[in-house]
Motif scaffolding. Structure first.
Motif, PDB file in Angstrom:
ATOM      1  N   LEU A 264      -3.350  -5.610  -4.688  1.00 21.98           N
ATOM      2  CA  LEU A 264      -3.215  -5.588  -3.235  1.00 21.98           C
ATOM      3  C   LEU A 264      -4.601  -5.768  -2.613  1.00 21.98           C
ATOM      4  O   LEU A 264      -5.599  -5.274  -3.148  1.00 21.98           O
ATOM      5  CB  LEU A 264      -2.612  -4.259  -2.765  1.00 21.98           C
ATOM      6  CG  LEU A 264      -1.235  -3.899  -3.337  1.00 21.98           C
ATOM      7  CD1 LEU A 264      -0.830  -2.504  -2.877  1.00 21.98           C
ATOM      8  CD2 LEU A 264      -0.180  -4.917  -2.925  1.00 21.98           C
TER       9      LEU A 264
ATOM     10  N   LEU B 240      -3.194  -4.333   2.912  1.00 21.64           N
ATOM     11  CA  LEU B 240      -2.233  -3.827   1.935  1.00 21.64           C
ATOM     12  C   LEU B 240      -2.859  -2.738   1.063  1.00 21.64           C
ATOM     13  O   LEU B 240      -2.245  -1.699   0.804  1.00 21.64           O
ATOM     14  CB  LEU B 240      -1.721  -4.973   1.057  1.00 21.64           C
ATOM     15  CG  LEU B 240      -0.948  -6.086   1.766  1.00 21.64           C
ATOM     16  CD1 LEU B 240      -0.662  -7.221   0.795  1.00 21.64           C
ATOM     17  CD2 LEU B 240       0.348  -5.552   2.345  1.00 21.64           C
ATOM     18  N   ALA B 241      -4.075  -2.987   0.592  1.00 16.74           N
ATOM     19  CA  ALA B 241      -4.756  -2.003  -0.250  1.00 16.74           C
ATOM     20  C   ALA B 241      -5.074  -0.738   0.542  1.00 16.74           C
ATOM     21  O   ALA B 241      -5.013   0.379   0.006  1.00 16.74           O
ATOM     22  CB  ALA B 241      -6.032  -2.601  -0.824  1.00 16.74           C
TER      23      ALA B 241
ATOM     24  N   ILE C  12      -3.308   0.534   3.028  1.00 13.41           N
ATOM     25  CA  ILE C  12      -2.074   1.310   3.223  1.00 13.41           C
ATOM     26  C   ILE C  12      -1.660   2.023   1.944  1.00 13.41           C
ATOM     27  O   ILE C  12      -1.299   3.205   1.956  1.00 13.41           O
ATOM     28  CB  ILE C  12      -0.939   0.386   3.714  1.00 13.41           C
ATOM     29  CG1 ILE C  12      -1.246  -0.132   5.127  1.00 13.41           C
ATOM     30  CG2 ILE C  12       0.397   1.131   3.714  1.00 13.41           C
ATOM     31  CD1 ILE C  12      -0.280  -1.177   5.627  1.00 13.41           C
ATOM     32  N   ALA C  13      -1.715   1.310   0.824  1.00 14.19           N
ATOM     33  CA  ALA C  13      -1.320   1.897  -0.456  1.00 14.19           C
ATOM     34  C   ALA C  13      -2.400   2.809  -1.037  1.00 14.19           C
ATOM     35  O   ALA C  13      -2.149   3.521  -2.010  1.00 14.19           O
ATOM     36  CB  ALA C  13      -0.982   0.798  -1.459  1.00 14.19           C
ATOM     37  N   GLN C  14      -3.586   2.748  -0.444  1.00 16.78           N
ATOM     38  CA  GLN C  14      -4.747   3.512  -0.915  1.00 16.78           C
ATOM     39  C   GLN C  14      -5.083   3.201  -2.370  1.00 16.78           C
ATOM     40  O   GLN C  14      -5.573   4.056  -3.111  1.00 16.78           O
ATOM     41  CB  GLN C  14      -4.504   5.020  -0.728  1.00 16.78           C
ATOM     42  CG  GLN C  14      -4.336   5.420   0.728  1.00 16.78           C
ATOM     43  CD  GLN C  14      -4.211   6.917   0.925  1.00 16.78           C
ATOM     44  OE1 GLN C  14      -3.840   7.651   0.019  1.00 16.78           O
ATOM     45  NE2 GLN C  14      -4.529   7.378   2.125  1.00 16.78           N
ATOM     46  N   SER C  15      -4.804   1.964  -2.739  1.00 16.77           N
ATOM     47  CA  SER C  15      -5.131   1.509  -4.101  1.00 16.77           C
ATOM     48  C   SER C  15      -5.068  -0.013  -4.140  1.00 16.77           C
ATOM     49  O   SER C  15      -4.109  -0.598  -3.633  1.00 16.77           O
ATOM     50  CB  SER C  15      -4.150   2.086  -5.120  1.00 16.77           C
ATOM     51  OG  SER C  15      -4.425   1.563  -6.414  1.00 16.77           O
TER      52      SER C  15
ATOM     53  N   LEU D 259       7.841  -2.057  -4.146  1.00 12.20           N
ATOM     54  CA  LEU D 259       6.627  -1.610  -3.474  1.00 12.20           C
ATOM     55  C   LEU D 259       6.941  -0.927  -2.145  1.00 12.20           C
ATOM     56  O   LEU D 259       6.328   0.084  -1.786  1.00 12.20           O
ATOM     57  CB  LEU D 259       5.680  -2.788  -3.249  1.00 12.20           C
ATOM     58  CG  LEU D 259       4.913  -3.282  -4.472  1.00 12.20           C
ATOM     59  CD1 LEU D 259       4.211  -4.600  -4.156  1.00 12.20           C
ATOM     60  CD2 LEU D 259       3.898  -2.248  -4.934  1.00 12.20           C
TER      61      LEU D 259
ATOM     62  N   LEU E 241       8.095   2.535  -2.715  1.00  7.14           N
ATOM     63  CA  LEU E 241       6.982   3.417  -3.053  1.00  7.14           C
ATOM     64  C   LEU E 241       6.079   3.692  -1.859  1.00  7.14           C
ATOM     65  O   LEU E 241       5.566   4.808  -1.698  1.00  7.14           O
ATOM     66  CB  LEU E 241       6.155   2.806  -4.190  1.00  7.14           C
ATOM     67  CG  LEU E 241       6.833   2.709  -5.554  1.00  7.14           C
ATOM     68  CD1 LEU E 241       5.976   1.899  -6.517  1.00  7.14           C
ATOM     69  CD2 LEU E 241       7.076   4.101  -6.121  1.00  7.14           C
ATOM     70  N   TYR E 242       5.891   2.653  -1.022  1.00  6.70           N
ATOM     71  CA  TYR E 242       4.990   2.755   0.133  1.00  6.70           C
ATOM     72  C   TYR E 242       5.698   2.176   1.359  1.00  6.70           C
ATOM     73  O   TYR E 242       5.503   1.004   1.706  1.00  6.70           O
ATOM     74  CB  TYR E 242       3.687   2.001  -0.125  1.00  6.70           C
ATOM     75  CG  TYR E 242       2.982   2.398  -1.398  1.00  6.70           C
ATOM     76  CD1 TYR E 242       2.165   3.529  -1.450  1.00  6.70           C
ATOM     77  CD2 TYR E 242       3.131   1.643  -2.564  1.00  6.70           C
ATOM     78  CE1 TYR E 242       1.514   3.899  -2.616  1.00  6.70           C
ATOM     79  CE2 TYR E 242       2.483   2.003  -3.733  1.00  6.70           C
ATOM     80  CZ  TYR E 242       1.684   3.129  -3.751  1.00  6.70           C
ATOM     81  OH  TYR E 242       1.038   3.490  -4.909  1.00  6.70           O
TER      82      TYR E 242
ATOM     83  N   LEU F 273       4.211  -0.239   3.947  1.00  7.04           N
ATOM     84  CA  LEU F 273       3.879  -1.631   3.599  1.00  7.04           C
ATOM     85  C   LEU F 273       4.898  -2.631   4.145  1.00  7.04           C
ATOM     86  O   LEU F 273       4.631  -3.831   4.150  1.00  7.04           O
ATOM     87  CB  LEU F 273       3.812  -1.800   2.078  1.00  7.04           C
ATOM     88  CG  LEU F 273       2.592  -1.251   1.347  1.00  7.04           C
ATOM     89  CD1 LEU F 273       2.759  -1.430  -0.155  1.00  7.04           C
ATOM     90  CD2 LEU F 273       1.321  -1.951   1.812  1.00  7.04           C
TER      91      LEU F 273
END
Length: 260
Positions: free
Chosen positions: A7, A11-12, A14-17, A37, A40-41, A44
């Motif tokens: 991501l 995107l990265a 928001i997902a914090q990764s 995805l 999970l988030y 997103l």
């Protein structure tokens, strides 16, 4: 089966990764991974609807079938001297005419790359960080990139130009990381036997970079930040570039006119 998910940019955040490994059923599609995805988030969802997927460094349709070990990236809309190796290169092609770097770009390197005894013109495009945009003051920019795919897409642009303008040589690079006002973000240099081809090829290159190369920028303003993407309609990185975008309309020169 297990796949690696990358991501970038918003995107990265928001997902914090920026990277994760997920398990999927055999024969799953890209859009099924997208749904996983979102489960999970949930935050997103809106951003993923604008994103384009790539599988193993190639753009992929929602119904593309995934396989064990695939690397899938979800890409939000993109923003745009000496023969020594420049500093800060994080990804490049085999001959160094294309690269992504996290250190300042040097114009002389690109002019040297495209210099030729057969060149009658060299055109350069230098994209820099500006301070004022639509009345807002930018303090600095942060660029992110899916580096292996960005290099591959820059190579694709290089090949397209060689086909459209025989005899053309092109060298280009994009900066990533923290950039201050007036720093160079992108450089493109093109040489051709005649000047009109050089202008057209250089314009084609920057428009294609903005259209299809996975590089994103975050604007740091005085009162906040925002990731910038395609602001002129839907992002369509797999479509060809219309000729009217880069062709220069000129009057036909008289036969024998060699002043070009």
């Amino acid at each position: 089966m297990k796949v690696t998910v990358l991501l970038f940019a918003k995107l990265a955040d928001i997902a914090q990764s920026p990277q994760m490994v997920l398990s999927l059923p055999e024969g799953a599609y890209v859009n099924q991974l997208q749904e996983e995805l979102i489960q999970l988030y949930p935050a997103l969802k809106d951003v993923l609807t604008e994103a384009v997927a790539s599988v193993n460094h190639e753009y992929a349709e929602p119904q593309h079938i995934l396989h064990d070990g695939d690397e899938i990236a979800f890409l939000p809309p993109v923003s745009g001297g000496e023969k020594t190796k420049p500093a800060g290169i994080v990804g490049s092609n085999h001959d160094g005419t294309i690269y992504i770097a996290n250190e300042p770009l040097q114009v002389e390197h690109f002019l040297s790359n495209v210099a030729s005894r057969n060149a009658g013109a060299i055109v350069t495009f230098i994209g820099t960080v500006r301070e004022i945009t639509h009345g807002l003051r930018t303090l600095h920019l942060e660029y992110d990139s899916y580096v292996p795919m960005a290099v591959k897409k820059l190579e694709q642009i290089q090949a397209e130009i060689a086909e459209k303008w025989p005899g053309a040589k092109i060298s280009m690079a994009h900066r990533i990381g923290h950039l201050n006002i007036e720093e160079i973000a992108v450089i493109i240099a093109v040489s051709t036997p005649h000047r009109q081809a050089a202008f057209e090829a250089c314009k084609y290159a920057i428009e294609r970079v903005k259209q299809m190369v996975p590089v994103w920028k975050k604007e740091q303003w005085e009162d906040g930040t925002e990731w910038q993407g395609a602001q002129e309609g839907p992002w369509k990185p797999t479509e060809p570039l219309p000729e009217e975008v880069y062709r220069f309309v000129t009057e036909k020169r008289e036969a024998g006119d060699k002043h070009d």
